[in-house]
Design a protein around this motif. Structure first.
Motif, PDB file in Angstrom:
ATOM      1  N   ARG A 146       0.794  -1.226   0.000  1.00  0.00           N
ATOM      2  CA  ARG A 146       0.000   0.000   0.000  1.00  0.00           C
ATOM      3  C   ARG A 146       0.826   1.276   0.000  1.00  0.00           C
ATOM      4  N   ALA A 147       2.106   1.183   0.339  1.00  0.00           N
ATOM      5  CA  ALA A 147       2.927   2.386   0.454  1.00  0.00           C
ATOM      6  C   ALA A 147       4.375   2.095   0.102  1.00  0.00           C
ATOM      7  N   GLU A 148       5.033   3.108  -0.381  1.00  0.00           N
ATOM      8  CA  GLU A 148       6.473   3.037  -0.649  1.00  0.00           C
ATOM      9  C   GLU A 148       7.213   3.572   0.578  1.00  0.00           C
ATOM     10  N   LEU A 149       8.262   2.875   0.976  1.00  0.00           N
ATOM     11  CA  LEU A 149       9.094   3.388   2.067  1.00  0.00           C
ATOM     12  C   LEU A 149      10.008   4.470   1.510  1.00  0.00           C
ATOM     13  N   ILE A 150       9.763   5.708   1.915  1.00  0.00           N
ATOM     14  CA  ILE A 150      10.652   6.803   1.519  1.00  0.00           C
ATOM     15  C   ILE A 150      11.978   6.669   2.251  1.00  0.00           C
ATOM     16  N   GLY A 151      11.901   6.283   3.517  1.00  0.00           N
ATOM     17  CA  GLY A 151      13.119   6.100   4.294  1.00  0.00           C
ATOM     18  C   GLY A 151      12.816   5.955   5.771  1.00  0.00           C
ATOM     19  N   ALA A 152      13.858   5.650   6.535  1.00  0.00           N
ATOM     20  CA  ALA A 152      13.707   5.452   7.977  1.00  0.00           C
ATOM     21  C   ALA A 152      14.969   5.927   8.681  1.00  0.00           C
ATOM     22  N   ILE A 153      14.800   6.345   9.912  1.00  0.00           N
ATOM     23  CA  ILE A 153      15.932   6.708  10.778  1.00  0.00           C
ATOM     24  C   ILE A 153      15.801   5.904  12.060  1.00  0.00           C
ATOM     25  N   ARG A 154      16.861   5.211  12.436  1.00  0.00           N
ATOM     26  CA  ARG A 154      16.844   4.491  13.715  1.00  0.00           C
ATOM     27  C   ARG A 154      17.549   5.321  14.774  1.00  0.00           C
ATOM     28  N   LEU A 155      16.833   5.557  15.863  1.00  0.00           N
ATOM     29  CA  LEU A 155      17.376   6.341  16.970  1.00  0.00           C
ATOM     30  C   LEU A 155      17.987   5.410  18.014  1.00  0.00           C
ATOM     31  N   PRO A 156      19.045   5.838  18.680  1.00  0.00           N
ATOM     32  CA  PRO A 156      19.633   5.017  19.742  1.00  0.00           C
ATOM     33  C   PRO A 156      18.708   4.921  20.946  1.00  0.00           C
ATOM     34  N   ASN A 157      18.973   3.951  21.806  1.00  0.00           N
ATOM     35  CA  ASN A 157      18.038   3.643  22.899  1.00  0.00           C
ATOM     36  C   ASN A 157      17.974   4.715  23.989  1.00  0.00           C
ATOM     37  N   ASN A 158      18.820   5.741  23.914  1.00  0.00           N
ATOM     38  CA  ASN A 158      18.759   6.807  24.921  1.00  0.00           C
ATOM     39  C   ASN A 158      18.035   8.052  24.398  1.00  0.00           C
ATOM     40  N   ALA A 159      17.459   7.963  23.204  1.00  0.00           N
ATOM     41  CA  ALA A 159      16.853   9.152  22.590  1.00  0.00           C
ATOM     42  C   ALA A 159      15.705   9.706  23.415  1.00  0.00           C
ATOM     43  N   PHE A 160      14.956   8.825  24.096  1.00  0.00           N
ATOM     44  CA  PHE A 160      13.798   9.276  24.873  1.00  0.00           C
ATOM     45  C   PHE A 160      14.046   9.168  26.378  1.00  0.00           C
ATOM     46  N   LEU A 161      15.287   8.976  26.765  1.00  0.00           N
ATOM     47  CA  LEU A 161      15.601   8.771  28.183  1.00  0.00           C
ATOM     48  C   LEU A 161      15.277  10.004  29.015  1.00  0.00           C
ATOM     49  N   ALA A 162      15.588  11.175  28.483  1.00  0.00           N
ATOM     50  CA  ALA A 162      15.408  12.402  29.264  1.00  0.00           C
ATOM     51  C   ALA A 162      13.937  12.721  29.520  1.00  0.00           C
ATOM     52  N   ASN A 163      13.079  12.568  28.494  1.00  0.00           N
ATOM     53  CA  ASN A 163      11.685  12.994  28.686  1.00  0.00           C
ATOM     54  C   ASN A 163      10.723  11.861  28.989  1.00  0.00           C
ATOM     55  N   ALA A 164      11.110  10.613  28.709  1.00  0.00           N
ATOM     56  CA  ALA A 164      10.192   9.510  28.997  1.00  0.00           C
ATOM     57  C   ALA A 164      10.756   8.535  30.027  1.00  0.00           C
ATOM     58  N   GLY A 165      12.047   8.655  30.307  1.00  0.00           N
ATOM     59  CA  GLY A 165      12.659   7.786  31.306  1.00  0.00           C
ATOM     60  C   GLY A 165      12.784   6.342  30.869  1.00  0.00           C
ATOM     61  N   THR A 166      12.690   6.093  29.550  1.00  0.00           N
ATOM     62  CA  THR A 166      12.772   4.717  29.057  1.00  0.00           C
ATOM     63  C   THR A 166      13.906   4.573  28.062  1.00  0.00           C
ATOM     64  N   GLN A 167      14.483   3.380  28.054  1.00  0.00           N
ATOM     65  CA  GLN A 167      15.528   3.063  27.083  1.00  0.00           C
ATOM     66  C   GLN A 167      14.938   2.108  26.052  1.00  0.00           C
ATOM     67  N   VAL A 168      14.453   2.679  24.964  1.00  0.00           N
ATOM     68  CA  VAL A 168      13.873   1.876  23.900  1.00  0.00           C
ATOM     69  C   VAL A 168      14.493   2.299  22.574  1.00  0.00           C
ATOM     70  N   THR A 169      14.545   1.349  21.658  1.00  0.00           N
ATOM     71  CA  THR A 169      15.050   1.649  20.318  1.00  0.00           C
ATOM     72  C   THR A 169      13.860   1.974  19.428  1.00  0.00           C
ATOM     73  N   THR A 170      13.893   3.151  18.843  1.00  0.00           N
ATOM     74  CA  THR A 170      12.760   3.600  18.036  1.00  0.00           C
ATOM     75  C   THR A 170      13.211   3.986  16.633  1.00  0.00           C
ATOM     76  N   ASP A 171      12.247   3.941  15.711  1.00  0.00           N
ATOM     77  CA  ASP A 171      12.486   4.336  14.330  1.00  0.00           C
ATOM     78  C   ASP A 171      11.540   5.456  13.948  1.00  0.00           C
ATOM     79  N   ILE A 172      11.994   6.327  13.062  1.00  0.00           N
ATOM     80  CA  ILE A 172      11.124   7.288  12.398  1.00  0.00           C
ATOM     81  C   ILE A 172      10.941   6.778  10.974  1.00  0.00           C
ATOM     82  N   LEU A 173       9.696   6.476  10.609  1.00  0.00           N
ATOM     83  CA  LEU A 173       9.396   5.935   9.286  1.00  0.00           C
ATOM     84  C   LEU A 173       8.639   6.955   8.451  1.00  0.00           C
ATOM     85  N   PHE A 174       9.012   7.035   7.173  1.00  0.00           N
ATOM     86  CA  PHE A 174       8.306   7.889   6.225  1.00  0.00           C
ATOM     87  C   PHE A 174       7.793   7.020   5.078  1.00  0.00           C
ATOM     88  N   LEU A 175       6.485   7.013   4.909  1.00  0.00           N
ATOM     89  CA  LEU A 175       5.834   6.202   3.878  1.00  0.00           C
ATOM     90  C   LEU A 175       5.024   7.112   2.963  1.00  0.00           C
TER      91      LEU A 175
END
Length: 259
Positions: A146-175
């Motif tokens: 249904r969609a073409e992947l324009i691209g993705a960015i993978r963020l390190p696991n400390n990207a949300f540590l300051a504001n969410a207090g969690t160490q998770v690996t997240t991606d930004i996806l553009f479709l």
């Protein structure tokens, strides 16, 4: 940083005005970060929590905000842009159009949103690494039809540590939504469908093939995560020592090319 990255990429694509959807909007973090060039857009939001949703209505009185579950909304082929941070969890929602797929909540948000944007429209979501890295490719195939992947960015696991207090690996996806469904069962080489499958890093860590083909979009180093209940099959993206995430992110967003 992540919200700014999303709006920067969308602006670079030439998006100026249109119908913008923020599902699971909370109090409207993305609405609040839209650049001035997009301020004449029509804003639509959906928020399940009644208190949070009412706060969003006060903050954005001109926006059309639905305080209800995403599954209760039914507008199709309407939005030019959908942007947000999809909810994550090991549970499903009842929505008869999608029930046969048994989507977990985050996968459901991708599927439903792709039906809501018009052909050529953009979906820009922050999601867990599971969307791209889960072993089973069925959800990726559903999206790719249904969609073409324009691209993705993978963020390190400390990207949300300051504001969410969690160490998770997240991606930004553009479709970008396709004009019609395509068959992705037998992809040709260089078809842009390499992201349906996983590969391995030099250290043998499984990761989506997209990040092996575009290492500049992986803003850290993939490793096995020994801290996850002793499960050595779990992976994480560790931050690069001595590197500024905001600088890496600024470089990464310049690599997207779509209109």
């Amino acid at each position: 940083n992540d919200v700014l990255a999303l709006s920067t990429v969308i602006r670079n694509m030439g998006f100026q005005t249109g119908n913008i959807l923020e599902p699971a909007m909370g109090v409207g973090n993305f609405f609040g970060m839209l650049p001035e060039s997009m301020e004449s857009s029509r804003l639509y939001g959906v928020e399940l929590d009644s208190i949070t949703g009412r706060i969003a209505k006060q903050l954005y009185p001109k926006a059309d905000i639905t305080v209800a579950g995403f599954e209760t909304t039914d507008r199709r082929d309407f939005f030019d842009l959908a942007i947000g941070n999809v909810p994550f969890g090991s549970y499903t929602l009842h929505d008869k159009r999608y029930d046969k797929h048994h989507f977990l909540i985050h996968d459901y948000f991708f599927a439903k949103t792709l039906d809501k944007v018009r052909p050529g429209g953009i979906v820009a979501f922050i999601t867990s690494k599971g969307t791209l890295d889960k072993q089973n490719p069925n959800v990726r195939k559903y999206i790719a039809e249904r969609a073409e992947l324009i691209g993705a960015i993978r963020l390190p696991n400390n990207a949300f540590l300051a504001n969410a207090g969690t160490q998770v690996t997240t991606d930004i996806l553009f479709l970008q939504k396709r004009e019609k469904l395509v068959d992705v069962s037998l992809p040709e080489p260089d078809s842009g469908l390499e992201w349906l499958h996983l590969g391995q890093t030099e250290d043998g860590v499984p990761v989506n093939q997209y990040f092996l083909d575009h290492p500049e979009m992986l803003l850290g180093k993939m490793a096995f995560d020994r801290s996850m209940y002793g499960n050595e099959k779990e992976t994480t993206c560790k931050p690069l020592e001595g590197e500024s995430l905001s600088d890496l992110l600024a470089k990464a967003v310049e690599n997207f090319h779509a209109q």
